[in-house]
Design an enzyme around this catalytic site. Sequence first.
Site, PDB file in Angstrom:
ATOM      1  N   TYR A   1     -10.463  36.732   9.301  1.00 61.13           N
ATOM      2  CA  TYR A   1     -11.533  36.575   8.295  1.00 61.13           C
ATOM      3  C   TYR A   1     -10.956  36.583   6.890  1.00 61.13           C
ATOM      4  O   TYR A   1     -11.187  35.656   6.100  1.00 61.13           O
ATOM      5  CB  TYR A   1     -12.577  37.694   8.450  1.00 61.13           C
ATOM      6  CG  TYR A   1     -13.476  37.833   7.241  1.00 61.13           C
ATOM      7  CD1 TYR A   1     -14.369  36.827   6.883  1.00 61.13           C
ATOM      8  CD2 TYR A   1     -13.429  38.981   6.424  1.00 61.13           C
ATOM      9  CE1 TYR A   1     -15.189  36.943   5.759  1.00 61.13           C
ATOM     10  CE2 TYR A   1     -14.240  39.101   5.304  1.00 61.13           C
ATOM     11  CZ  TYR A   1     -15.113  38.090   4.968  1.00 61.13           C
ATOM     12  OH  TYR A   1     -15.910  38.212   3.857  1.00 61.13           O
TER      13      TYR A   1
ATOM     14  N   THR B   1     -14.313  38.156  -1.265  1.00 60.95           N
ATOM     15  CA  THR B   1     -14.277  39.539  -0.802  1.00 60.95           C
ATOM     16  C   THR B   1     -13.042  40.276  -1.311  1.00 60.95           C
ATOM     17  O   THR B   1     -12.002  39.650  -1.573  1.00 60.95           O
ATOM     18  CB  THR B   1     -14.282  39.538   0.746  1.00 60.95           C
ATOM     19  OG1 THR B   1     -13.967  40.838   1.219  1.00 60.95           O
ATOM     20  CG2 THR B   1     -13.234  38.589   1.318  1.00 60.95           C
ATOM     21  N   ASP B   2     -13.129  41.602  -1.352  1.00 61.69           N
ATOM     22  CA  ASP B   2     -11.948  42.410  -1.699  1.00 61.69           C
ATOM     23  C   ASP B   2     -10.921  42.405  -0.563  1.00 61.69           C
ATOM     24  O   ASP B   2      -9.774  42.797  -0.764  1.00 61.69           O
ATOM     25  CB  ASP B   2     -12.350  43.857  -2.048  1.00 61.69           C
ATOM     26  CG  ASP B   2     -13.099  44.594  -0.943  1.00 61.69           C
ATOM     27  OD1 ASP B   2     -13.333  44.017   0.139  1.00 61.69           O
ATOM     28  OD2 ASP B   2     -13.451  45.780  -1.162  1.00 61.69           O
ATOM     29  N   GLU B   3     -11.330  41.955   0.637  1.00 59.45           N
ATOM     30  CA  GLU B   3     -10.418  42.025   1.791  1.00 59.45           C
ATOM     31  C   GLU B   3      -9.206  41.106   1.632  1.00 59.45           C
ATOM     32  O   GLU B   3      -8.204  41.277   2.320  1.00 59.45           O
ATOM     33  CB  GLU B   3     -11.181  41.717   3.085  1.00 59.45           C
ATOM     34  CG  GLU B   3     -12.352  42.662   3.256  1.00 59.45           C
ATOM     35  CD  GLU B   3     -12.978  42.674   4.645  1.00 59.45           C
ATOM     36  OE1 GLU B   3     -12.300  42.324   5.618  1.00 59.45           O
ATOM     37  OE2 GLU B   3     -14.160  43.054   4.720  1.00 59.45           O
TER      38      GLU B   3
ATOM     39  N   LYS C   1     -10.783  33.660   3.955  1.00 67.41           N
ATOM     40  CA  LYS C   1     -11.379  33.790   2.621  1.00 67.41           C
ATOM     41  C   LYS C   1     -10.298  33.632   1.544  1.00 67.41           C
ATOM     42  O   LYS C   1     -10.540  33.022   0.498  1.00 67.41           O
ATOM     43  CB  LYS C   1     -12.081  35.142   2.471  1.00 67.41           C
ATOM     44  CG  LYS C   1     -13.344  35.304   3.296  1.00 67.41           C
ATOM     45  CD  LYS C   1     -14.467  34.338   2.948  1.00 67.41           C
ATOM     46  CE  LYS C   1     -15.099  34.601   1.600  1.00 67.41           C
ATOM     47  NZ  LYS C   1     -16.293  33.733   1.378  1.00 67.41           N
TER      48      LYS C   1
HETATM   49  P1  NAD Z   1     -23.692  36.343   6.535  1.00 68.03           P
HETATM   50  O1  NAD Z   1     -22.805  36.172   7.712  1.00 68.03           O
HETATM   51  O2  NAD Z   1     -24.814  37.326   6.605  1.00 68.03           O
HETATM   52  O3  NAD Z   1     -24.339  34.952   6.140  1.00 68.03           O
HETATM   53  C1  NAD Z   1     -23.617  33.760   6.109  1.00 68.03           C
HETATM   54  C2  NAD Z   1     -24.602  32.603   5.990  1.00 68.03           C
HETATM   55  O4  NAD Z   1     -23.840  31.389   5.951  1.00 68.03           O
HETATM   56  C3  NAD Z   1     -25.552  32.505   7.187  1.00 68.03           C
HETATM   57  O5  NAD Z   1     -26.863  32.290   6.720  1.00 68.03           O
HETATM   58  C4  NAD Z   1     -25.035  31.306   7.953  1.00 68.03           C
HETATM   59  O6  NAD Z   1     -26.049  30.602   8.649  1.00 68.03           O
HETATM   60  C5  NAD Z   1     -24.433  30.461   6.840  1.00 68.03           C
HETATM   61  N1  NAD Z   1     -23.393  29.555   7.334  1.00 68.03           N
HETATM   62  C6  NAD Z   1     -22.351  29.867   8.135  1.00 68.03           C
HETATM   63  N2  NAD Z   1     -21.612  28.761   8.388  1.00 68.03           N
HETATM   64  C7  NAD Z   1     -22.192  27.753   7.692  1.00 68.03           C
HETATM   65  C8  NAD Z   1     -21.883  26.376   7.524  1.00 68.03           C
HETATM   66  N3  NAD Z   1     -20.824  25.813   8.132  1.00 68.03           N
HETATM   67  N4  NAD Z   1     -22.685  25.637   6.727  1.00 68.03           N
HETATM   68  C9  NAD Z   1     -23.765  26.190   6.127  1.00 68.03           C
HETATM   69  N5  NAD Z   1     -24.102  27.475   6.255  1.00 68.03           N
HETATM   70  C10 NAD Z   1     -23.326  28.253   7.025  1.00 68.03           C
HETATM   71  O7  NAD Z   1     -22.717  36.683   5.329  1.00 68.03           O
HETATM   72  P2  NAD Z   1     -22.970  37.607   4.057  1.00 68.03           P
HETATM   73  O8  NAD Z   1     -22.654  38.998   4.412  1.00 68.03           O
HETATM   74  O9  NAD Z   1     -24.278  37.268   3.459  1.00 68.03           O
HETATM   75  O10 NAD Z   1     -21.793  37.089   3.106  1.00 68.03           O
HETATM   76  C11 NAD Z   1     -22.014  36.036   2.186  1.00 68.03           C
HETATM   77  C12 NAD Z   1     -20.714  35.738   1.464  1.00 68.03           C
HETATM   78  O11 NAD Z   1     -20.252  36.916   0.794  1.00 68.03           O
HETATM   79  C13 NAD Z   1     -19.574  35.308   2.397  1.00 68.03           C
HETATM   80  O12 NAD Z   1     -18.853  34.289   1.754  1.00 68.03           O
HETATM   81  C14 NAD Z   1     -18.733  36.561   2.545  1.00 68.03           C
HETATM   82  O13 NAD Z   1     -17.387  36.240   2.791  1.00 68.03           O
HETATM   83  C15 NAD Z   1     -18.919  37.209   1.193  1.00 68.03           C
HETATM   84  N6  NAD Z   1     -18.780  38.670   1.197  1.00 68.03           N
HETATM   85  C16 NAD Z   1     -19.567  39.448   2.001  1.00 68.03           C
HETATM   86  C17 NAD Z   1     -19.440  40.842   1.970  1.00 68.03           C
HETATM   87  C18 NAD Z   1     -20.316  41.745   2.789  1.00 68.03           C
HETATM   88  O14 NAD Z   1     -20.155  42.984   2.717  1.00 68.03           O
HETATM   89  N7  NAD Z   1     -21.260  41.232   3.581  1.00 68.03           N
HETATM   90  C19 NAD Z   1     -18.497  41.432   1.114  1.00 68.03           C
HETATM   91  C20 NAD Z   1     -17.698  40.604   0.325  1.00 68.03           C
HETATM   92  C21 NAD Z   1     -17.868  39.229   0.348  1.00 68.03           C
HETATM   93  P1  TYD Z   2     -17.828  46.142   8.770  1.00 70.31           P
HETATM   94  O1  TYD Z   2     -19.243  46.488   8.421  1.00 70.31           O
HETATM   95  O2  TYD Z   2     -17.569  45.287   9.966  1.00 70.31           O
HETATM   96  O3  TYD Z   2     -17.174  45.535   7.453  1.00 70.31           O
HETATM   97  P2  TYD Z   2     -15.605  45.210   7.130  1.00 70.31           P
HETATM   98  O4  TYD Z   2     -14.830  45.227   8.371  1.00 70.31           O
HETATM   99  O5  TYD Z   2     -15.719  43.842   6.544  1.00 70.31           O
HETATM  100  O6  TYD Z   2     -15.187  46.262   6.140  1.00 70.31           O
HETATM  101  O7  TYD Z   2     -17.021  47.506   8.967  1.00 70.31           O
HETATM  102  C1  TYD Z   2     -16.983  48.492   7.953  1.00 70.31           C
HETATM  103  C2  TYD Z   2     -16.085  49.594   8.445  1.00 70.31           C
HETATM  104  O8  TYD Z   2     -16.715  50.235   9.563  1.00 70.31           O
HETATM  105  C3  TYD Z   2     -14.736  49.106   8.951  1.00 70.31           C
HETATM  106  O9  TYD Z   2     -13.745  50.067   8.616  1.00 70.31           O
HETATM  107  C4  TYD Z   2     -14.903  49.047  10.460  1.00 70.31           C
HETATM  108  C5  TYD Z   2     -15.893  50.169  10.731  1.00 70.31           C
HETATM  109  N1  TYD Z   2     -16.781  49.964  11.897  1.00 70.31           N
HETATM  110  C6  TYD Z   2     -16.892  50.973  12.854  1.00 70.31           C
HETATM  111  O10 TYD Z   2     -16.249  52.034  12.760  1.00 70.31           O
HETATM  112  N2  TYD Z   2     -17.729  50.759  13.917  1.00 70.31           N
HETATM  113  C7  TYD Z   2     -18.447  49.602  14.066  1.00 70.31           C
HETATM  114  O11 TYD Z   2     -19.170  49.456  15.085  1.00 70.31           O
HETATM  115  C8  TYD Z   2     -18.341  48.599  13.061  1.00 70.31           C
HETATM  116  C9  TYD Z   2     -19.106  47.299  13.175  1.00 70.31           C
HETATM  117  C10 TYD Z   2     -17.501  48.821  11.982  1.00 70.31           C
END
Ligand code: NAD
Ligand code: TYD
Length: 357
Positions: free
Chosen positions: A159, A133-135, A163
């Site tokens: 989180y 992630t960019d975070e 990561k």
């Molecule tokens: P998500 O939370 O929707 O899905 C995570 C999946 O991992 C789930 O299916 C869960 O069951 C599985 N999981 C969790 N713990 C596990 C374990 N111990 N063993 C096996 N499986 C396990 O997450 P996502 O949004 O699909 O993100 C996927 C990846 O991308 C993550 O690594 C996250 O850090 C990264 N990422 C996500 C975002 C975003 O905007 N969602 C942005 C940047 C990076």
């Molecule tokens: P989120 O979707 O949780 O992603 P991340 O924290 O990983 O960026 O949140 C996106 C942005 O939206 C973040 O600045 C927090 C804000 N946010 C709200 O304002 N209200 C909400 O209920 C949630 C879940 C997020």
Amino acid sequence: MAILVTGGGGFIGANFVLDWLSHSDEPVINLDALTYAGNLENLAALRGDTRHVFVKGDICDAALVGRLFAEYRPRAVVHFAAESHVDRSIHGPGAFMRTNVEGTFSLLEQARAFWGTLPAAVRAQFRFHHVSTDEVYGSLGPTDAAFTEEHPYQPNSPYSASKAASDHLVRAWHHTYGLPVLTTNCSNNYGPYHFPEKLIPLMIVNALAGEPLPIYGDGMNVRDWLYVRDHCSGIRTVLERGRVGETYNIGGWNEIPNRDIVQTVCSLLDELRPSPAGPYGHLITHVTDRPGHDRRYAIDARKIERELGWRPTETFPSGIRKTVRWYLDNPDWVAHVQSGAYREWVDRQYSAASDPT
Ligand code: NAD
Ligand code: TYD
């Protein structure tokens, strides 16, 4: 030939598996523990498809992962499995350390053991692709330059710290052991199958239910938004042509404050599913800010474009329209994910957060 995907039952992982099998017949071994965020309904389109082998299990289970490597002999791992929600990491960081740090460590060790047994030519082609992630780069001021791959790591939440730790492990396994790794750091994804605890899907499902739309703080926190299918094509590109040991930022070139995101969702719903109660914007409410809330993320995605020719294809207006339509067209999926556990989370997170004053 096959690839091993971890976390392929979650939001991005499921989109990736569907995208992969729409481009290739190479089988996917999908290892997912099916936590609250994992959902086999995301993969319903693959029912009966022998190219998809789903294995319910934990990435921390070294014996299971070792067996999967031995049995399926994947040419690559694409590692999505993680705990992914910042707010949950604030309430309970332990699960993040376990899956994101220990789990990645365990997976790297199993990958290294398997990779070490391969003949030289196959070894050279093996890839461990870590999805991050960019975070990890921390928070930007309003006029700071966007994150490049050289930006120092400054994670601020449990989180992002977990990561960041996993990114460092992946880097070290390459430098120390030579494991052929790739890391991608992407911005906030949105699109189909997004679990409605994250901003965009939460706003869509709450609006449709006539419930408040909780914006943290002043709503001026900025994120870069990447349509999930663009992220999938970015990962495929890096897996295919990325330079081993490198990291690539993947972004959507869409920096938008939260307030505008929520307004856009409301306007689209006003157009596509007008409410008899009037415009959805009336549901917007400002609530107590997230502790340590990062102010701005912005991705400089020029490296992946320069080296690999990848750019996102969706604009934010086109991607968000597709996303809202998807939620309107899939009410059963939404109803099923809003289980008892989901309601418990919403009650816990938002009951104390109703008034910022
Ligand atoms: P998500 O939370 O929707 O899905 C995570 C999946 O991992 C789930 O299916 C869960 O069951 C599985 N999981 C969790 N713990 C596990 C374990 N111990 N063993 C096996 N499986 C396990 O997450 P996502 O949004 O699909 O993100 C996927 C990846 O991308 C993550 O690594 C996250 O850090 C990264 N990422 C996500 C975002 C975003 O905007 N969602 C942005 C940047 C990076
Ligand atoms: P989120 O979707 O949780 O992603 P991340 O924290 O990983 O960026 O949140 C996106 C942005 O939206 C973040 O600045 C927090 C804000 N946010 C709200 O304002 N209200 C909400 O209920 C949630 C879940 C997020």
